[in-house]
Every structure is written in C-alpha cells, then in structure tokens.
Design an enzyme around this catalytic site. Structure first.
Site, PDB file in Angstrom:
ATOM      1  N   SER A  11      13.673  -1.001   5.549  1.00  0.00           N
ATOM      2  CA  SER A  11      14.274  -2.096   5.084  1.00  0.00           C
ATOM      3  C   SER A  11      14.448  -2.140   3.464  1.00  0.00           C
ATOM      4  O   SER A  11      14.651  -3.163   2.772  1.00  0.00           O
ATOM      5  CB  SER A  11      12.952  -3.544   5.327  1.00  0.00           C
ATOM      6  OG  SER A  11      11.978  -3.206   4.648  1.00  0.00           O
ATOM      7  N   GLY A  13      14.411   0.895  -0.096  1.00  0.00           N
ATOM      8  CA  GLY A  13      14.384   2.244  -0.744  1.00  0.00           C
ATOM      9  C   GLY A  13      14.979   3.149   0.012  1.00  0.00           C
ATOM     10  O   GLY A  13      16.030   3.458   0.740  1.00  0.00           O
ATOM     11  N   ASP A  51       5.582  -2.639  12.740  1.00  0.00           N
ATOM     12  CA  ASP A  51       4.441  -2.420  11.709  1.00  0.00           C
ATOM     13  C   ASP A  51       3.751  -1.309  12.065  1.00  0.00           C
ATOM     14  O   ASP A  51       2.988  -1.366  13.301  1.00  0.00           O
ATOM     15  CB  ASP A  51       3.623  -3.885  11.762  1.00  0.00           C
ATOM     16  CG  ASP A  51       2.272  -3.644  10.834  1.00  0.00           C
ATOM     17  OD1 ASP A  51       1.984  -2.480  10.399  1.00  0.00           O
ATOM     18  OD2 ASP A  51       1.720  -4.534  10.648  1.00  0.00           O
ATOM     19  N   SER A 129       6.519  12.546   2.603  1.00  0.00           N
ATOM     20  CA  SER A 129       5.015  12.450   1.890  1.00  0.00           C
ATOM     21  C   SER A 129       5.654  12.236   0.190  1.00  0.00           C
ATOM     22  O   SER A 129       5.877  11.137   0.128  1.00  0.00           O
ATOM     23  CB  SER A 129       4.565  13.858   2.027  1.00  0.00           C
ATOM     24  OG  SER A 129       3.537  13.986   1.238  1.00  0.00           O
ATOM     25  N   TYR A 143      -3.906   6.907  -2.570  1.00  0.00           N
ATOM     26  CA  TYR A 143      -2.434   7.245  -2.147  1.00  0.00           C
ATOM     27  C   TYR A 143      -2.441   8.834  -2.064  1.00  0.00           C
ATOM     28  O   TYR A 143      -1.821   9.304  -1.023  1.00  0.00           O
ATOM     29  CB  TYR A 143      -1.706   6.617  -3.235  1.00  0.00           C
ATOM     30  CG  TYR A 143      -0.020   7.082  -2.816  1.00  0.00           C
ATOM     31  CD1 TYR A 143       0.630   6.367  -1.982  1.00  0.00           C
ATOM     32  CD2 TYR A 143       0.594   8.273  -3.894  1.00  0.00           C
ATOM     33  CE1 TYR A 143       1.991   6.933  -1.687  1.00  0.00           C
ATOM     34  CE2 TYR A 143       1.906   8.364  -3.615  1.00  0.00           C
ATOM     35  CZ  TYR A 143       2.363   7.871  -2.613  1.00  0.00           C
ATOM     36  OH  TYR A 143       3.958   7.982  -2.448  1.00  0.00           O
ATOM     37  N   SER A 146      -4.086   9.835   1.183  1.00  0.00           N
ATOM     38  CA  SER A 146      -2.992   9.763   2.356  1.00  0.00           C
ATOM     39  C   SER A 146      -2.087  10.810   2.127  1.00  0.00           C
ATOM     40  O   SER A 146      -1.745  11.457   3.361  1.00  0.00           O
ATOM     41  CB  SER A 146      -2.644   8.314   2.326  1.00  0.00           C
ATOM     42  OG  SER A 146      -1.390   8.142   1.296  1.00  0.00           O
ATOM     43  N   LYS A 147      -1.236  11.258   1.111  1.00  0.00           N
ATOM     44  CA  LYS A 147      -0.363  12.095   1.180  1.00  0.00           C
ATOM     45  C   LYS A 147      -0.663  13.462   1.287  1.00  0.00           C
ATOM     46  O   LYS A 147       0.148  14.229   1.819  1.00  0.00           O
ATOM     47  CB  LYS A 147       0.532  11.893  -0.104  1.00  0.00           C
ATOM     48  CG  LYS A 147       1.359  10.474  -0.322  1.00  0.00           C
ATOM     49  CD  LYS A 147       2.360  10.214   0.890  1.00  0.00           C
ATOM     50  CE  LYS A 147       3.105   9.059   0.645  1.00  0.00           C
ATOM     51  NZ  LYS A 147       4.042   8.821   1.858  1.00  0.00           N
TER      52      LYS A 147
HETATM   53  N1  LIG Z   1       9.776   5.850  -4.694  1.00  0.00           N
HETATM   54  C1  LIG Z   1       9.019   6.992  -5.244  1.00  0.00           C
HETATM   55  O1  LIG Z   1       8.723   7.258  -6.385  1.00  0.00           O
HETATM   56  C2  LIG Z   1       8.263   7.633  -4.004  1.00  0.00           C
HETATM   57  C3  LIG Z   1       7.894   8.832  -4.583  1.00  0.00           C
HETATM   58  C4  LIG Z   1       7.269   9.807  -3.504  1.00  0.00           C
HETATM   59  C5  LIG Z   1       6.806   9.378  -2.479  1.00  0.00           C
HETATM   60  N2  LIG Z   1       7.471   7.958  -2.121  1.00  0.00           N
HETATM   61  C6  LIG Z   1       7.242   7.455  -0.545  1.00  0.00           C
HETATM   62  O2  LIG Z   1       8.463   7.268   0.042  1.00  0.00           O
HETATM   63  C7  LIG Z   1       8.452   6.528   1.089  1.00  0.00           C
HETATM   64  C8  LIG Z   1       9.347   5.258   1.154  1.00  0.00           C
HETATM   65  O3  LIG Z   1       9.141   4.631  -0.156  1.00  0.00           O
HETATM   66  P1  LIG Z   1      10.291   3.996  -1.128  1.00  0.00           P
HETATM   67  O4  LIG Z   1      10.176   4.588  -2.439  1.00  0.00           O
HETATM   68  O5  LIG Z   1      11.663   3.843  -0.323  1.00  0.00           O
HETATM   69  O6  LIG Z   1       9.364   2.437  -1.158  1.00  0.00           O
HETATM   70  P2  LIG Z   1       9.927   0.888  -0.741  1.00  0.00           P
HETATM   71  O7  LIG Z   1      11.070   0.664  -1.226  1.00  0.00           O
HETATM   72  O8  LIG Z   1       8.609   0.014  -1.134  1.00  0.00           O
HETATM   73  O9  LIG Z   1       9.976   1.026   0.815  1.00  0.00           O
HETATM   74  C9  LIG Z   1       8.940   0.983   1.632  1.00  0.00           C
HETATM   75  C10 LIG Z   1       9.149   0.863   2.758  1.00  0.00           C
HETATM   76  O10 LIG Z   1       8.037   0.996   3.538  1.00  0.00           O
HETATM   77  C11 LIG Z   1       7.897  -0.124   4.682  1.00  0.00           C
HETATM   78  N3  LIG Z   1       6.595  -0.409   5.104  1.00  0.00           N
HETATM   79  C12 LIG Z   1       5.631  -0.628   4.478  1.00  0.00           C
HETATM   80  N4  LIG Z   1       4.566  -0.881   5.162  1.00  0.00           N
HETATM   81  C13 LIG Z   1       4.924  -0.663   6.586  1.00  0.00           C
HETATM   82  C14 LIG Z   1       4.090  -1.003   7.835  1.00  0.00           C
HETATM   83  N5  LIG Z   1       3.044  -1.313   7.794  1.00  0.00           N
HETATM   84  N6  LIG Z   1       5.081  -1.031   8.994  1.00  0.00           N
HETATM   85  C15 LIG Z   1       6.508  -0.710   8.881  1.00  0.00           C
HETATM   86  N7  LIG Z   1       6.978  -0.438   7.632  1.00  0.00           N
HETATM   87  C16 LIG Z   1       6.232  -0.687   6.400  1.00  0.00           C
HETATM   88  C17 LIG Z   1       8.577  -1.140   3.992  1.00  0.00           C
HETATM   89  O11 LIG Z   1       9.086  -2.227   4.996  1.00  0.00           O
HETATM   90  P3  LIG Z   1       8.416  -3.763   5.306  1.00  0.00           P
HETATM   91  O12 LIG Z   1       7.716  -4.053   3.961  1.00  0.00           O
HETATM   92  O13 LIG Z   1       9.628  -4.479   5.577  1.00  0.00           O
HETATM   93  O14 LIG Z   1       7.583  -3.328   6.494  1.00  0.00           O
HETATM   94  C18 LIG Z   1       9.832  -0.724   3.122  1.00  0.00           C
HETATM   95  O15 LIG Z   1      10.667  -0.469   4.078  1.00  0.00           O
HETATM   96  C19 LIG Z   1       6.937   5.767   0.980  1.00  0.00           C
HETATM   97  O16 LIG Z   1       6.112   6.768   2.092  1.00  0.00           O
HETATM   98  C20 LIG Z   1       6.332   6.459  -0.289  1.00  0.00           C
HETATM   99  O17 LIG Z   1       5.052   6.672  -0.419  1.00  0.00           O
HETATM  100  C21 LIG Z   1       8.009   7.312  -2.597  1.00  0.00           C
END
Ligand SMILES: NC(=O)c1ccc[n+]([C@@H]2O[C@H](COP(=O)([O-])OP(=O)(O)OC[C@H]3O[C@@H](n4cnc5c(N)ncnc54)[C@H](OP(=O)(O)O)[C@@H]3O)[C@@H](O)[C@H]2O)c1
Length: 281
Positions: A11, A13, A51, A129, A143, A146-147
């Site tokens: 939904s 990112g 979820d 990750s 965090y 977890s990673k």
């Molecule tokens: N952005 C960064 O700088 C960064 C860097 C390193 C790693 N990451 C990792 O990349 C991944 C994607 O994050 P993003 O950056 O795209 O962030 P984001 O825009 O906040 O997207 C996170 C997504 O995870 C979903 N989510 C969270 N809890 C959930 C649950 N219980 N069940 C199902 N879906 C769930 C959210 O959907 P709903 O809330 O609609 O359920 C949303 O679609 C994450 O694992 C994050 O840790 C991000």
C-alpha cells in the site's frame, strides 16, 4: 506462462512501487496490506487484505492468491516499519509487535508458500531487510534486532531450501523515499516517557537523521528495480544493495565492529551536541 508474485506491504513505498513494476512486466501480482484502498489497481494486480502479524490473515492471503494459480515464482516479504525509541523506554509489547511484523510475519508466510514451491521445484523468497540488518545506530534497537534476525533467518533458510531449487535472498536498502522515516520518527517520539532522560538524544538524533535521509537519492522505484533483479537473475546473489554506499556501510559495520561502535558513540555525542545547540539558540 505468466509468472506470479506475492508482495506484502503493497500500500506504500517500495511494496507499492514493486507491485506496479512487476505488473508492468506482465507478472500476476497478489498485493497485500492492511490499507487495501491504497494498493495500486490495474492490469495484473490483485489487491488483498493482509495483516502479516495475524496467522489467519496470512493463510487467507496465500489461499486466495493461489486459488486457480498453477505456479508461484516469488514471495516478496516487504511489509515492515521502524519501532524507534530508547531501549530503556520502548514497551516490550511494541518490541514484540516489531518482531511479529518484520520477522515472524515473513517467516509465517514463507512456511505457507514453501510446500508449493518445493512441489513445483522453483521459487524465491525475497526478504526486504535493510542496511540496518548489518549496522545499527542509537534509538533504532528493536528495528535493528528485527533486521539482523531477518538476515540470519534468510541465510539459514537458503542453506536448507537450495536442495529443492529454491532460494532465500536478502535486499538491504539504505535510506529511501517512502513513509518509513516519518513512521519511525513518530515512534521515536511516542515511545519517550514524559521527562525522559533520552529527550536530548532523541531531539538531536531526529535532526541528524532527517537531514541524512533528506539527502537520500534512492526512490522506492529504485528498490523495486532491485527486487525485480533479485527475482529474475539467472543465478541470484544472497544479498542485494541498491547503492555502493549502502554496501560499503553494511560491510564496514561487519568487518570493523569496533570502529563502527566508536563511530556510533560519536554519532550519539553529535546528536547531543545538536540538541544542546538547538536549545541554546
Ligand atoms: N524507507 C527506508 O529508508 C527503508 C530503508 C531500509 C529498509 N526499509 C524497509 O523496507 C520495507 C518497506 O518499507 P517502506 O520504506 O516502503 O515504508 P512504507 O512506505 O511505510 O511502507 C510500509 C508498508 O508495510 C506495510 N505494513 C506494515 N505493517 C504491516 C502489517 N502488519 N501487515 C501488512 N502490511 C504491513 C504497510 O501497509 P499497511 O500499513 O497498509 O498495512 C506499507 O504498505 C520495510 O520492511 C522497511 O523496514 C526501508
């Protein structure tokens, strides 16, 4: 035959960008998230409620997706967030929720799809990750736990499933434009106790962190392209990075743990200095 992928966290990112990219490449995409209304729609995309912390939801997601499907090429475990805050003050309930989402949700979905992948003799589990799977910084303890755990879980899994023609792969993004940092910083504030002794560290850290992420050039679409590479490479790597700088940071933390610890101690002092300067202004 049309390839099929399950994507969690579709939904927003990177998951949203991946949903669009794989669908554009002609894959059938089953895209899950709690906020289904935010999942992109279009040809090849099937939005589903999910979820990842709820086993019944994970089972229903896989069952609905696989009804009428003859193959599953990739499970992209992407859903996640950052439960930031000082380790002394983050409630353990929140820590458990962090692990349920970032680690155990991925493990549950993987257990659900592996029997099918083993039977068909191909398939990849791609785990989104973070460079936080190799490094750490103040205030992101749960965090990073977890990673780091997701990385070693994926590596162990890979040693077990290669015999069946399957792979488990880790992608380690660095700072990337998405909702992630806003949510992580909201947690950092919300987890602080009133009159917390960590207020200055948090204020200073948020300032430094926001500046650092603000300069990030990676977009969620960039990371979607990395997922696509991991999904389609003939001989996939165990690790994927988007940028050389991400790979360097992760490697530095692994190869020079003492120097990295000193660097993070310095980062804490810097954050405290920034907070002091902001107060004095
Ligand atoms: N952005 C960064 O700088 C960064 C860097 C390193 C790693 N990451 C990792 O990349 C991944 C994607 O994050 P993003 O950056 O795209 O962030 P984001 O825009 O906040 O997207 C996170 C997504 O995870 C979903 N989510 C969270 N809890 C959930 C649950 N219980 N069940 C199902 N879906 C769930 C959210 O959907 P709903 O809330 O609609 O359920 C949303 O679609 C994450 O694992 C994050 O840790 C991000």
């Amino acid at each position: 035959m049309q390839k099929t992928i399950l994507i969690t966290g579709a939904s927003s990112g990177m998951g949203k960008a991946a949903t669009i990219l794989f669908a554009q490449h002609g894959w059938t995409v089953f895209a899950g998230a709690r906020r289904t209304q935010l999942i992109p729609t279009g040809e090849n995309i099937h939005p589903l409620a999910l979820d990842v912390t709820d086993h019944a939801s994970n089972s229903a997601f896989v069952a609905q997706a696989m009804t009428g499907q003859t193959r599953l090429d990739v499970l992209l475990n992407n859903a996640g967030y950052g439960e930031f805050g000082p380790l002394e003050e983050v409630p353990l309930k929140a820590a458990r929720q962090q692990l349920e989402t970032n680690l155990l949700g991925a493990a549950d979905l993987t257990q659900l799809v592996l029997p099918l992948m083993r039977r068909q003799g191909f398939g990849r589990i791609i785990n989104n990750s973070s460079i936080g799977g190799d490094m750490y910084s103040p205030l992101g303890g749960w965090y990073y736990v977890s990673k780091h755990a997701l990385n070693v879980w994926s590596d162990t899994l890979d040693t077990e499933i290669r015999q069946f023609g399957l792979r488990s792969i880790v992608v380690e993004p660095g700072g990337t434009e998405s909702n992630w940092s806003t949510i992580a910083m909201q947690h950092a504030q919300a987890n602080l106790h009133p009159d917390s002794p960590y207020q200055a560290l948090t204020t200073g850290f948020l300032t430094v962190f926001e500046r650092f992420l603000g300069t990030s050039s990676a977009t969620s679409a960039d990371l979607a392209a990395v997922f696509y590479q991991a999904a389609t490479a003939k001989r996939p790597h165990r690790r994927y990075f988007n940028a050389c700088s991400d790979r360097l940071v992760a490697r530095f933390a692994r190869v020079h743990p003492e120097m990295f610890a000193q660097l993070m101690a310095w980062a804490s002092r810097l954050a405290l200095g920034v907070a002091k300067y902001a107060r004095a202004k």
